[in-house]
Design an enzyme around this catalytic site. Structure first.
Site, PDB file in Angstrom:
ATOM      1  N   TYR A 108       1.779   4.760   9.705  1.00 57.74           N
ATOM      2  CA  TYR A 108       1.267   3.401   9.880  1.00 57.74           C
ATOM      3  C   TYR A 108      -0.168   3.329   9.345  1.00 57.74           C
ATOM      4  O   TYR A 108      -0.752   4.338   8.965  1.00 57.74           O
ATOM      5  CB  TYR A 108       1.267   3.027  11.374  1.00 57.74           C
ATOM      6  CG  TYR A 108       2.596   3.249  12.053  1.00 57.74           C
ATOM      7  CD1 TYR A 108       3.586   2.278  12.022  1.00 57.74           C
ATOM      8  CD2 TYR A 108       2.863   4.462  12.694  1.00 57.74           C
ATOM      9  CE1 TYR A 108       4.809   2.489  12.639  1.00 57.74           C
ATOM     10  CE2 TYR A 108       4.082   4.691  13.307  1.00 57.74           C
ATOM     11  CZ  TYR A 108       5.053   3.701  13.276  1.00 57.74           C
ATOM     12  OH  TYR A 108       6.270   3.918  13.880  1.00 57.74           O
TER      13      TYR A 108
ATOM     14  N   GLU B 140       3.754   8.648  -4.785  1.00 60.64           N
ATOM     15  CA  GLU B 140       3.297  10.029  -4.583  1.00 60.64           C
ATOM     16  C   GLU B 140       3.613  10.821  -5.851  1.00 60.64           C
ATOM     17  O   GLU B 140       4.742  11.227  -6.078  1.00 60.64           O
ATOM     18  CB  GLU B 140       4.010  10.658  -3.378  1.00 60.64           C
ATOM     19  CG  GLU B 140       3.725   9.967  -2.050  1.00 60.64           C
ATOM     20  CD  GLU B 140       2.379  10.370  -1.445  1.00 60.64           C
ATOM     21  OE1 GLU B 140       1.679  11.225  -2.030  1.00 60.64           O
ATOM     22  OE2 GLU B 140       2.026   9.804  -0.386  1.00 60.64           O
TER      23      GLU B 140
ATOM     24  N   GLU C 277      -6.717  14.094  -3.722  1.00 63.50           N
ATOM     25  CA  GLU C 277      -5.674  13.555  -4.593  1.00 63.50           C
ATOM     26  C   GLU C 277      -6.329  12.885  -5.804  1.00 63.50           C
ATOM     27  O   GLU C 277      -5.789  11.944  -6.400  1.00 63.50           O
ATOM     28  CB  GLU C 277      -4.788  12.590  -3.788  1.00 63.50           C
ATOM     29  CG  GLU C 277      -4.181  13.300  -2.572  1.00 63.50           C
ATOM     30  CD  GLU C 277      -3.390  12.406  -1.624  1.00 63.50           C
ATOM     31  OE1 GLU C 277      -3.093  11.258  -1.984  1.00 63.50           O
ATOM     32  OE2 GLU C 277      -3.063  12.878  -0.518  1.00 63.50           O
TER      33      GLU C 277
ATOM     34  N   HIS D  82      -7.338   9.172  -1.168  1.00 61.01           N
ATOM     35  CA  HIS D  82      -7.504  10.496  -0.568  1.00 61.01           C
ATOM     36  C   HIS D  82      -8.251  11.410  -1.529  1.00 61.01           C
ATOM     37  O   HIS D  82      -7.875  11.542  -2.701  1.00 61.01           O
ATOM     38  CB  HIS D  82      -6.138  11.081  -0.206  1.00 61.01           C
ATOM     39  CG  HIS D  82      -5.541  10.456   1.008  1.00 61.01           C
ATOM     40  ND1 HIS D  82      -4.198  10.220   1.152  1.00 61.01           N
ATOM     41  CD2 HIS D  82      -6.145   9.999   2.148  1.00 61.01           C
ATOM     42  CE1 HIS D  82      -3.987   9.648   2.344  1.00 61.01           C
ATOM     43  NE2 HIS D  82      -5.149   9.515   2.952  1.00 61.01           N
TER      44      HIS D  82
ATOM     45  N   ASP E 273      -5.681   5.549   6.811  1.00 63.26           N
ATOM     46  CA  ASP E 273      -5.275   5.350   8.214  1.00 63.26           C
ATOM     47  C   ASP E 273      -6.174   4.316   8.874  1.00 63.26           C
ATOM     48  O   ASP E 273      -6.318   4.295  10.089  1.00 63.26           O
ATOM     49  CB  ASP E 273      -5.374   6.679   8.989  1.00 63.26           C
ATOM     50  CG  ASP E 273      -4.196   7.589   8.710  1.00 63.26           C
ATOM     51  OD1 ASP E 273      -3.087   7.062   8.473  1.00 63.26           O
ATOM     52  OD2 ASP E 273      -4.383   8.819   8.705  1.00 63.26           O
TER      53      ASP E 273
ATOM     54  N   HIS F  35      -0.990   8.191  -4.949  1.00 59.38           N
ATOM     55  CA  HIS F  35      -1.358   9.363  -4.155  1.00 59.38           C
ATOM     56  C   HIS F  35      -0.667  10.579  -4.758  1.00 59.38           C
ATOM     57  O   HIS F  35       0.161  10.459  -5.650  1.00 59.38           O
ATOM     58  CB  HIS F  35      -0.872   9.180  -2.709  1.00 59.38           C
ATOM     59  CG  HIS F  35      -1.646   8.157  -1.925  1.00 59.38           C
ATOM     60  ND1 HIS F  35      -2.455   8.497  -0.866  1.00 59.38           N
ATOM     61  CD2 HIS F  35      -1.734   6.803  -2.042  1.00 59.38           C
ATOM     62  CE1 HIS F  35      -3.012   7.396  -0.362  1.00 59.38           C
ATOM     63  NE2 HIS F  35      -2.587   6.355  -1.058  1.00 59.38           N
TER      64      HIS F  35
HETATM   65 ZN    ZN Z   1      -2.589  10.411  -0.094  1.00 59.65          ZN
END
Ligand code: ZN
Length: 408
Positions: free
Chosen positions: A359, A378, A177, A174, A267, A319
């Site tokens: 998912y 995370e 991030e 991401h 995703d 992340h």
């Molecule tokens: Zn992320």
């Protein structure tokens, strides 16, 4: 923290074989494990070295020394804390009995400091430059490109270790991030420092980890997205217009997670992709749009291909944020996932969370297709992108996870 730049390979330490030399002898002379010297010189036969052959010594650089009045090589070796023989080895043409003032000789210098600085806006160029610097000093590293981003940036993978257990870490799936990339790169640098200086981390000797494990790192899965968040839209006018439009005409890209085409790379994986799509936006944008089909984006394809090729024992995707570790997927995770996450949680004080309503992520797909442990870590707390003021705290808490990922 001292930091230096090594601009060219020539600054790393190369020596040339003399009659009677062996890699074992170099290992003793420089205090570097033999395995690391072997892995730094692929393709050589240690049983039959050729006189004059170049050997690369990891964990050292060469610096220039200007001979001063009264200097002898012995005095220089004392002053620079390096074996006299080491100086003679890197200056094969030198006549030790004829030194003159102002003469420049090379001195091998053991690298005991980080050569990268992760605590800055860490874009793609910085990362590739840092990988180049690490390669120059630690030639037992190997790097490959796993594929190209939409804007045709190479996505590098760095491999360290010679063991049978294959472990994978990745960062910056991401865009906003991106702090996960310099966190991973800093761990890599510290691991390398520990290996060449025999210095334990958290009381743990790292050389056995190197022998047991092959660590494969993709520090920046989404380079176009990271550069968009850090440096603004691409110079190309077509792309510029496109991304600003997808960003609801805003030029503030701090909320951007997707790749440059507005597809959320986490995703994109064929693990209930349709379910994820049903609850998410149906058109490209800063976050959560999963594309028109699974694995439509080159960055996601590159990660899927890599994962199929490497056959990882487990994977950790880094992340931000929340200080949580996700470890389950529809009860398809193997039993060892739980004991592993308990260890990750113990060393980081991050909370282990089995399942969330989500998912099509990379770790979901890995668990589903391989039935092996996969984790989403995370790191940090707050609003993305996390501030660099959190860098040290995040690093301190995740260091144990990076290590546990190798010793488990
Ligand atoms: Zn992320």
């Amino acid at each position: 923290m001292m930091s230096i730049f090594i601009f060219k390979e020539e600054h790393s330490l190369d020596i040339y074989v003399r009659p009677g030399d062996s890699l074992w002898h170099y290992s003793q002379l420089f205090g570097i494990p033999l395995q690391l010297i072997l892995d730094s010189n692929h393709g050589i036969n240690p049983q039959s070295l050729t006189v004059g052959q170049r050997i690369r010594i990891p964990g050292f650089i060469t610096t220039n020394y200007h001979i001063k009045s009264g200097d002898t090589l012995w005095a220089v070796s004392q002053k620079e804390n390096i074996a006299l023989e080491g100086i003679i080895l890197v200056n094969p043409q030198l006549n030790p009995y004829y030194l003159y003032i102002g003469q420049i000789i090379k001195i091998p210098k053991r690298v005991t400091w980080r050569i990268i600085n992760g605590k800055q806006d860490y874009d793609y160029n910085l990362m590739t430059n840092d990988i180049g610097q690490l390669l120059a000093v630690y030639p037992f590293l190997q790097t490959t490109s796993i594929g190209n981003s939409v804007l045709e940036k190479n996505i590098p993978e760095v491999q360290v270790g010679s063991g049978n257990k294959k472990v994978h870490y990745n960062g910056s799936f991401h865009a906003n991030e991106w702090i996960t990339t310099p966190i991973i790169m800093t761990f890599l640098n510290d691991y390398l420092l520990s290996l060449t200086n025999h210095t334990p981390i958290h009381g743990l000797s790292t050389f056995p980890l190197y022998q047991q494990t092959s660590l494969y790192i993709v520090p920046m899965v989404n380079p176009d997205g990271v550069d968009l968040v850090l440096n603004g839209p691409p110079a190309n006018e077509t792309w510029r217009k496109k991304v600003i439009e997808m960003n609801r005409n805003s030029e503030d890209f701090s909320g951007w997670k997707a790749n440059i085409r507005g597809v959320d790379l986490n995703d994109q994986f064929p693990a209930d992709w349709e379910k994820e799509r049903a609850r998410n936006p149906k058109k490209p944008g800063p976050r959560d749009y999963g594309g028109e089909k699974p694995l439509s984006e080159p960055e996601a394809i590159a990660m899927a291909n890599l994962t199929r090729k490497r056959d990882f024992a487990w994977v950790l995707a880094f992340h931000t944020q929340g200080e949580e570790i996700y470890w389950g997927y529809k009860n398809q995770e193997p039993p060892e996932s739980e004991s592993m996450v308990n260890e990750f949680s113990r060393v980081s004080v991050y909370e282990a969370v089995r399942n969330i309503e989500s998912y099509a992520g990379y770790k979901d797909w890995f668990i589903q297709d391989w039935r092996r442990p996969g984790f989403t870590v995370e790191v940090g707390k707050g609003i993305n992108p996390l501030s660099l003021t959190q860098f040290d705290t995040i690093y301190q808490k995740t260091l144990g996870i990076f290590l546990a990922g190798l010793y488990l």
